[in-house]
Design a protein around this motif. Sequence first.
Motif, mmCIF file in Angstrom:
data_model
loop_
_atom_site.group_PDB
_atom_site.id
_atom_site.type_symbol
_atom_site.label_atom_id
_atom_site.label_comp_id
_atom_site.label_asym_id
_atom_site.label_seq_id
_atom_site.Cartn_x
_atom_site.Cartn_y
_atom_site.Cartn_z
ATOM 1 N N GLY A 104 -4.609 -7.319 4.963
ATOM 2 C CA GLY A 104 -2.800 -7.617 4.638
ATOM 3 C C GLY A 104 -2.574 -6.926 5.086
ATOM 4 O O GLY A 104 -0.987 -6.379 4.314
ATOM 5 N N SER A 105 -3.254 -5.474 3.929
ATOM 6 C CA SER A 105 -2.364 -4.079 3.689
ATOM 7 C C SER A 105 -2.255 -3.368 4.473
ATOM 8 O O SER A 105 -2.970 -3.191 6.285
ATOM 9 C CB SER A 105 -2.731 -3.857 2.599
ATOM 10 N N GLU A 106 -1.691 -1.753 4.659
ATOM 11 C CA GLU A 106 -1.339 -0.863 5.253
ATOM 12 C C GLU A 106 -2.844 -0.470 4.848
ATOM 13 O O GLU A 106 -2.731 0.890 4.619
ATOM 14 C CB GLU A 106 -0.244 -0.048 5.166
ATOM 15 N N SER A 107 -3.701 -0.751 5.611
ATOM 16 C CA SER A 107 -5.253 -0.238 5.663
ATOM 17 C C SER A 107 -5.755 -0.208 6.724
ATOM 18 O O SER A 107 -5.833 -1.197 7.294
ATOM 19 C CB SER A 107 -5.488 -0.194 3.802
ATOM 20 N N ILE A 108 -7.327 0.563 6.485
ATOM 21 C CA ILE A 108 -7.891 0.568 7.230
ATOM 22 C C ILE A 108 -9.549 0.904 6.322
ATOM 23 O O ILE A 108 -9.384 1.720 4.938
ATOM 24 C CB ILE A 108 -8.258 1.811 8.892
ATOM 25 N N ALA A 109 -10.653 -0.223 6.387
ATOM 26 C CA ALA A 109 -12.008 -0.516 5.619
ATOM 27 C C ALA A 109 -13.115 -0.138 6.732
ATOM 28 O O ALA A 109 -13.262 -0.460 8.116
ATOM 29 C CB ALA A 109 -12.072 -1.493 5.513
ATOM 30 N N VAL A 110 -13.572 1.945 6.107
ATOM 31 C CA VAL A 110 -14.978 2.024 7.794
ATOM 32 C C VAL A 110 -16.075 2.350 6.840
ATOM 33 O O VAL A 110 -16.225 2.365 5.473
ATOM 34 C CB VAL A 110 -14.320 3.223 7.845
ATOM 35 N N TYR A 130 -18.282 3.982 6.266
ATOM 36 C CA TYR A 130 -18.599 5.901 7.035
ATOM 37 C C TYR A 130 -19.962 6.052 7.095
ATOM 38 O O TYR A 130 -20.050 7.532 7.518
ATOM 39 C CB TYR A 130 -17.674 6.622 5.039
ATOM 40 N N GLY A 131 -20.959 5.322 6.515
ATOM 41 C CA GLY A 131 -22.123 5.605 6.619
ATOM 42 C C GLY A 131 -23.169 5.154 5.871
ATOM 43 O O GLY A 131 -23.287 5.741 5.032
ATOM 44 N N GLY A 132 -24.169 4.591 5.949
ATOM 45 C CA GLY A 132 -25.427 3.939 5.030
ATOM 46 C C GLY A 132 -24.950 3.260 4.213
ATOM 47 O O GLY A 132 -23.971 2.258 4.543
ATOM 48 N N GLU A 133 -24.880 3.479 3.235
ATOM 49 C CA GLU A 133 -24.296 2.836 1.634
ATOM 50 C C GLU A 133 -22.710 3.163 1.188
ATOM 51 O O GLU A 133 -22.151 2.407 0.950
ATOM 52 C CB GLU A 133 -25.114 2.491 0.486
ATOM 53 N N GLU A 134 -22.316 4.073 2.161
ATOM 54 C CA GLU A 134 -21.238 4.565 1.610
ATOM 55 C C GLU A 134 -20.121 3.738 2.601
ATOM 56 O O GLU A 134 -20.125 3.862 3.543
ATOM 57 C CB GLU A 134 -20.763 5.992 2.059
ATOM 58 N N PHE A 135 -18.977 3.715 1.592
ATOM 59 C CA PHE A 135 -17.306 3.603 2.708
ATOM 60 C C PHE A 135 -16.029 3.895 2.167
ATOM 61 O O PHE A 135 -15.694 4.793 1.447
ATOM 62 C CB PHE A 135 -17.299 1.915 1.823
ATOM 63 N N LEU A 136 -14.799 4.109 3.413
ATOM 64 C CA LEU A 136 -13.944 4.555 3.065
ATOM 65 C C LEU A 136 -12.682 3.440 3.420
ATOM 66 O O LEU A 136 -12.626 3.081 4.836
ATOM 67 C CB LEU A 136 -13.994 5.730 4.077
ATOM 68 N N VAL A 137 -12.257 3.507 2.985
ATOM 69 C CA VAL A 137 -10.584 3.046 2.635
ATOM 70 C C VAL A 137 -9.325 3.612 2.335
ATOM 71 O O VAL A 137 -9.729 5.011 1.821
ATOM 72 C CB VAL A 137 -10.613 1.650 1.945
ATOM 73 N N LEU A 138 -8.518 4.012 3.941
ATOM 74 C CA LEU A 138 -7.456 4.531 3.505
ATOM 75 C C LEU A 138 -6.381 3.652 3.536
ATOM 76 O O LEU A 138 -6.260 2.740 4.247
ATOM 77 C CB LEU A 138 -7.714 5.232 4.598
ATOM 78 N N LEU A 139 -5.660 4.088 2.105
ATOM 79 C CA LEU A 139 -4.724 3.236 1.659
ATOM 80 C C LEU A 139 -2.935 4.527 2.838
ATOM 81 O O LEU A 139 -3.456 5.353 1.715
ATOM 82 C CB LEU A 139 -4.312 3.175 0.773
ATOM 83 N N GLN A 140 -2.311 2.960 3.330
ATOM 84 C CA GLN A 140 -1.171 3.747 4.101
ATOM 85 C C GLN A 140 0.259 3.405 2.851
ATOM 86 O O GLN A 140 0.079 2.117 3.194
ATOM 87 C CB GLN A 140 -1.275 4.089 5.202
ATOM 88 N N GLU A 141 1.155 4.127 3.394
ATOM 89 C CA GLU A 141 2.424 3.800 2.773
ATOM 90 C C GLU A 141 2.297 1.986 1.300
ATOM 91 O O GLU A 141 2.606 1.495 0.711
ATOM 92 C CB GLU A 141 2.848 2.244 3.375
ATOM 93 N N ALA A 142 1.873 2.911 0.716
ATOM 94 C CA ALA A 142 1.077 2.357 -1.894
ATOM 95 C C ALA A 142 2.041 3.475 -1.842
ATOM 96 O O ALA A 142 1.159 4.658 -2.080
ATOM 97 C CB ALA A 142 -0.582 1.996 -0.835
ATOM 98 N N GLY A 143 2.166 3.352 -2.923
ATOM 99 C CA GLY A 143 2.429 4.094 -4.303
ATOM 100 C C GLY A 143 0.929 4.781 -5.232
ATOM 101 O O GLY A 143 -0.340 3.413 -4.743
ATOM 102 N N LYS A 144 1.035 5.313 -5.816
ATOM 103 C CA LYS A 144 0.148 6.140 -6.775
ATOM 104 C C LYS A 144 -0.383 4.200 -7.513
ATOM 105 O O LYS A 144 -1.827 4.528 -7.532
ATOM 106 C CB LYS A 144 0.160 7.648 -7.258
#
Length: 358
Positions: A264-270, A272-286
Amino acid sequence: MNYLKKFFRGLLEEMFVNMTNRLCVQLRLFCIAGAGISIIMTVLNMIKAEYRLGLETGISAVFCIVIYLYTKKTGRYLAGSLCMAFILLGMFTLYVVGGLVEGFAALWFCLFPFICFFILQMKPAILFSGIGLSVLIALLWTPLQHTLPPVYTQNFLLRFPFLYVGNFVFSLALNGFYVYTYGRLLQLNQKFEYLSNQDGLTKLSNRIYLEQYKQNLLEKGSAELHALMLDVDFFKQYNDTYGHMAGDEVLKSVAGVILRLSAGSESIAVRYGGEEFLVLLQEAGKEEAAAFAEKLLHEIHNLKIPHVAGDGYVSVSIGISSRKVTSEEQFMNLLNEADKALYCAKQSGRNCVSGKLV
């Protein structure tokens, strides 16, 4: 020739790849074919001194070109299709009433149902086909028959409506089959696209989708992004101790938490490789991004998956960075900064968040 190939390839890509309105594309295709046929018929009619018929086919060519340009510019398919249906009905009726070319021009009327199903949805196509049949019956089987020229035989007048009905039934069946197969094609295409962009184990997005996301992001312009790079702590040791199947279950559990928190948030979850994951948050404050990272950290640890290393449970380390992205280079710098922050988190004892939001 190369221009024509490129032109028709673009139309087909709009229909099947870019999922542009199928009927809008079909209307444009019909306008192209109709304009081409009408121009040829106009030339032939003029050569044969059939000036009235040549004028009518010339006007139809102009209408086809105008409707094509109108729908291409505005995208208002329905208005263009209804105009085309009315124009064709009027033109074909003139062919019947005029008895041109010894009555053979009237046979174009039988194509009306097929054209309606090609450029309209099912219900409007049936409606217009019914209107066409009513016009035909009124002209052939009522006192209006006496207004027709003597080129028609009685046998022709009796069989013509049945020929029209036969073409209507054929067009209805063909359209039903076409709509069904087209719908199935869209479903399969969407399923294939979904599977090609998804990691098979964790159901997160994969690197292919990340590349598409990056391209779409850069096309829209600048955006404020927060990158969270996660890595499962002591994962190799976990695999060595519990087995790779258990390790896969850990990855799925971690991915489940990421999906649940990012839904439900402006994000994607990937993955990234093996046991590594990446989350990108957009339109979110610090502050929101930092709180999200801390919540991820604690939710994954609270799964209480036993591990011989660390504090006895599976945990993750998180590196976080932020940047206003306007180019591919800045996008890659964002990921590199998150990766460096992840390395710092591991050096700091793991099961923590490292990095700063600028």
